[in-house]
Design a protein around this motif. Structure first.
Motif, PDB file in Angstrom:
ATOM      1  N   HIS A   1       0.153  -8.042 -16.140  1.00  0.00           N
ATOM      2  CA  HIS A   1      -0.880  -7.178 -16.712  1.00  0.00           C
ATOM      3  C   HIS A   1      -1.772  -7.940 -17.698  1.00  0.00           C
ATOM      4  O   HIS A   1      -2.976  -7.667 -17.773  1.00  0.00           O
TER       5      HIS A   1
ATOM      6  N   THR B   1      -4.074  -9.899 -15.584  1.00  0.00           N
ATOM      7  CA  THR B   1      -5.085  -8.999 -15.026  1.00  0.00           C
ATOM      8  C   THR B   1      -6.161  -8.685 -16.055  1.00  0.00           C
ATOM      9  O   THR B   1      -7.362  -8.746 -15.761  1.00  0.00           O
ATOM     10  N   ASP B   2      -5.753  -8.364 -17.280  1.00  0.00           N
ATOM     11  CA  ASP B   2      -6.726  -8.063 -18.336  1.00  0.00           C
ATOM     12  C   ASP B   2      -7.585  -9.281 -18.652  1.00  0.00           C
ATOM     13  O   ASP B   2      -8.804  -9.168 -18.850  1.00  0.00           O
ATOM     14  N   TRP B   3      -6.960 -10.446 -18.703  1.00  0.00           N
ATOM     15  CA  TRP B   3      -7.665 -11.676 -19.065  1.00  0.00           C
ATOM     16  C   TRP B   3      -8.698 -12.053 -18.003  1.00  0.00           C
ATOM     17  O   TRP B   3      -9.797 -12.526 -18.322  1.00  0.00           O
ATOM     18  N   LEU B   4      -8.344 -11.822 -16.734  1.00  0.00           N
ATOM     19  CA  LEU B   4      -9.233 -12.203 -15.639  1.00  0.00           C
ATOM     20  C   LEU B   4     -10.230 -11.097 -15.283  1.00  0.00           C
ATOM     21  O   LEU B   4     -11.238 -11.375 -14.633  1.00  0.00           O
ATOM     22  N   SER B   5      -9.946  -9.855 -15.693  1.00  0.00           N
ATOM     23  CA  SER B   5     -10.847  -8.742 -15.367  1.00  0.00           C
ATOM     24  C   SER B   5     -12.120  -8.824 -16.194  1.00  0.00           C
ATOM     25  O   SER B   5     -12.087  -9.235 -17.368  1.00  0.00           O
ATOM     26  N   ASP B   6     -13.211  -8.416 -15.584  1.00  0.00           N
ATOM     27  CA  ASP B   6     -14.521  -8.412 -16.257  1.00  0.00           C
ATOM     28  C   ASP B   6     -14.858  -9.777 -16.843  1.00  0.00           C
ATOM     29  O   ASP B   6     -15.598  -9.884 -17.816  1.00  0.00           O
ATOM     30  N   ARG B   7     -14.237 -10.822 -16.274  1.00  0.00           N
ATOM     31  CA  ARG B   7     -14.457 -12.205 -16.713  1.00  0.00           C
ATOM     32  C   ARG B   7     -14.227 -12.376 -18.219  1.00  0.00           C
ATOM     33  O   ARG B   7     -14.922 -13.122 -18.904  1.00  0.00           O
TER      34      ARG B   7
ATOM     35  N   TYR C   1     -11.861 -13.969 -19.600  1.00  0.00           N
ATOM     36  CA  TYR C   1     -11.510 -15.367 -19.853  1.00  0.00           C
ATOM     37  C   TYR C   1     -12.753 -16.212 -20.106  1.00  0.00           C
ATOM     38  O   TYR C   1     -12.736 -17.137 -20.915  1.00  0.00           O
TER      39      TYR C   1
ATOM     40  N   ASN D   1      -9.929  -7.347 -25.167  1.00  0.00           N
ATOM     41  CA  ASN D   1     -10.592  -6.040 -25.147  1.00  0.00           C
ATOM     42  C   ASN D   1     -12.044  -6.147 -25.595  1.00  0.00           C
ATOM     43  O   ASN D   1     -12.933  -5.502 -25.022  1.00  0.00           O
TER      44      ASN D   1
ATOM     45  N   ARG E   1     -13.949  -7.816 -22.741  1.00  0.00           N
ATOM     46  CA  ARG E   1     -14.182  -6.893 -21.628  1.00  0.00           C
ATOM     47  C   ARG E   1     -15.217  -5.838 -22.003  1.00  0.00           C
ATOM     48  O   ARG E   1     -15.936  -5.333 -21.144  1.00  0.00           O
TER      49      ARG E   1
ATOM     50  N   ALA F   1     -18.630  -6.696 -21.006  1.00  0.00           N
ATOM     51  CA  ALA F   1     -18.932  -6.795 -19.576  1.00  0.00           C
ATOM     52  C   ALA F   1     -20.119  -5.926 -19.186  1.00  0.00           C
ATOM     53  O   ALA F   1     -20.851  -6.245 -18.245  1.00  0.00           O
TER      54      ALA F   1
END
Length: 590
Positions: free
Chosen positions: A117, A120-126, A128, A358, A361, A364
């Motif tokens: 998870h 997933t958070d780190w890679l979501s909405d770029r 990272y 957070n 994201r 984003a």
């Protein structure tokens, strides 16, 4: 004390999602089983306390039959039922085995879930990528994400279970043995005042004094532990950077500079560790004296009643054992102070990292918005791009790139050309307006290609998740067209290709990706800058031949590259003002 509320709140925010997730019943079942086994273990300790009294009384009374019963079977009679040592151990051993085994099972399942998870958070909405753009001099939430995901998550899970279950067992043990100690210790009269259960009060006072002193001496360890995690990660990251750039360092002859940089970073590790050592030395001096005194203190305090005949040897040993358990439970904070300091630092690093994710994201939805285009061209409406510090880069409205027309973009370095590509890719969070993109497949090739870990086939077909979806003939043809035919025999070799391939070969590999993936729009950000002009011309010619329906947009500084395109534009940005794209030349399509 350590701002306990925020720390516990952060720890709860990290822990709660797993125990309310799709794995909640398995997680709760494992946790309940571990707690139950810990409580049973405390119960066994209570039984052993009673057994100790009976056993030492049998020694004092020289009762051989009772001695054997208490060792191998059980005792019955007026004194009540008492299991022997062997049956007690037979029960305790499976409890100890499965308590540890279930704990390890919960650890790895919880860590797996948290890792999945957090990734997933780190890679979501770029996130990272956005995190890498933000300046965080203190490194509170953005430094060394690899360590936070790999190391800090592991430590958080292990230490949370170890410390949490240990605290629970000590609390239960405290109540059980406090009752025993109160019953055994009797009363004492001091200065005319009768104090019932005086041994219990002595244990409480002893632990309270030790806890206060321990907190006063060990308080700086929390921040020192936090800092140690950071400087260790910085040093490790520097070593990784050197490993990944060995050729560049060797060509520059930069060994002395690298050694100086690594030495400086290790100096930070050394100095912080010395500070931890100094503080730990003071803490160890306190806890060592505290623990040694605790071993004899209850016997000394209870000795007058023993020598007066009020209690037998078994009673004295039960008092000493119960005192040790009560004092040990009350001293949990003292004994685990360094571990608590390290746990607090781990929680802070993970919580700050999650907050940084957070925030990233949340960006984003900012910046230039991507919208499906109504025509065949990439166009903008009130596009405004800026740097993270607010410096304006570009302001533009209108058609950027018509479909089917290859375009070369030039301009001064740092003017914002690459940022324009990032906005078209939808990854730049600073600015406003919109970019309208026609439907189709888009591929962006940066100047420094990304070569993932794994086989050459995986590197060539990246970012496709299924490298096997491309036939061997197509893969080999793409390599040959990009001038890498000699690598066709190594498609399934798992090697560090980012180190093995030269800069030019890496760019050729990226061109081979484009030939294999066949995008509708291909953006090349100086993607052939490491190649000689002849090779550059050959590759562009190959792209035009093999991808006739692909619109190619290139950032390049060489006039020879512009000559390989249908049109050319220049990016101009006056100091302190937003820049714009201006047509330079236009050539007829071939």
């Amino acid at each position: 004390m350590w701002a306990l509320g925020p720390v516990l709140n952060d720890a709860w925010r990290l822990a709660r999602p797993y125990f309310w997730s799709e794995e909640k019943w398995a997680a709760r079942g494992l946790l309940a089983s571990i707690i139950a086994l810990n409580l049973i273990s405390v119960g066994v300790s209570v039984v052993l306390n009673y057994w100790n009294g009976a056993f030492y009384d049998s020694l004092q009374n020289k009762d051989w039959a009772l001695f054997l019963q208490l060792l191998f079977s059980y005792r019955t009679g007026e004194a009540g039922f008492m299991p022997g040592f062997v049956p007690i151990v037979a029960i305790y051993i499976p409890i100890a085995i499965y308590r540890t085994w279930l704990n390890q099972l919960l650890q790895i399942r919880w860590r797996r879930w948290l890792t999945d998870h957090l990734l997933t958070d780190w890679l979501s909405d770029r996130a990272y990528y956005t995190i890498s753009l933000t300046a965080d001099p203190a490194g509170l939430g953005t430094d060394n994400p690899d360590q936070r995901i790999a190391e800090d998550l592991r430590k958080y899970v292990e230490d949370t279970l170890r410390l949490g279950l240990g605290l629970l067992s000590n609390v239960v043990s405290l109540f059980n043995f406090a009752v025993i100690l109160w019953t055994l210790s009797g009363a004492v009269t001091l200065l005319g005042i009768t104090i019932p259960g005086y041994m219990l009060w002595a244990a409480i006072l002893y632990a309270a004094v030790g806890s206060v002193l321990t907190h006063y001496v060990g308080r700086p360890l929390a921040m020192l532990s936090f800092q140690q995690e950071r400087v260790e990660a910085d040093f490790r990251f520097s070593l990784v950077r050197l490993r990944e750039n060995t050729e560049g360092v060797a060509l520059y002859g930069g060994e002395r500079a690298e050694k100086a940089g690594l030495t400086d970073r290790f100096a930070a590790v050394f100095l912080n560790w010395r500070a931890i050592m100094q503080r730990q030395k003071l803490l160890n001096a306190l806890t060592a004296g505290y623990e040694q005194a605790a071993s004899i203190f209850p016997i000394v305090v209870a000795a007058p009643r023993y020598f007066s005949g009020a209690i037998q040897l078994g009673g004295l040993m039960r008092i000493a054992g119960a005192f040790a358990r009560v004092q040990g439970s009350l001293s949990w904070f003292i004994n685990f102070y360094p571990d608590l300091a390290s746990w607090r630092a781990t929680v802070a690093r993970l919580a700050n990292f999650q907050r940084a994710i957070n925030v990233a994201r949340g960006l984003a939805d900012q910046g230039a918005r991507l919208r499906p285009g109504t025509g065949d061209s990439i166009a903008t409406t009130d596009l405004a791009l800026a740097l993270p510090d607010g410096t304006p880069l570009l302001a533009y409205s209108g058609t950027l790139f018509p479909k089917g027309q290859s375009t070369a973009i030039s301009g001064r370095s740092g003017s914002g050309k690459s940022t324009l590509f990032r906005a078209i890719a939808g990854i730049w969070p600073y600015g406003g307006g919109s970019v309208e993109r026609p439907p189709g497949r888009y591929l962006f090739l940066p100047q420094r290609p990304y070569i993932p870990l794994g086989t050459l086939r995986h590197a060539l077909t990246y970012p496709s998740a299924d490298s096997g979806s491309f036939g061997d003939d197509a893969v080999r043809q793409a390599l040959a067209d990009a001038g890498l035919a000699s690598l066709a025999l190594h498609l399934d070799d798992n090697q560090p290709w980012a180190q093995r391939l030269s800069g030019g070969e890496q760019q050729r590999l990226a061109i081979a990706r484009a030939l294999l993936l066949r995008p509708d729009w291909l953006f090349m950000d100086e993607a052939t800058a490491n190649l000689d002009p002849e090779a550059e011309s050959e590759l562009y010619t190959k792209l035009r031949q093999q991808l006739p329906d692909t619109t190619i947009i290139s950032i390049a500084h060489r006039p020879a590259v512009a000559a390989l395109h249908d049109a050319a534009q220049v990016f101009r940005r006056p100091p302190g003002q937003p820049g714009t794209l201006e047509p330079l030349t236009r050539r007829a399509a071939e």
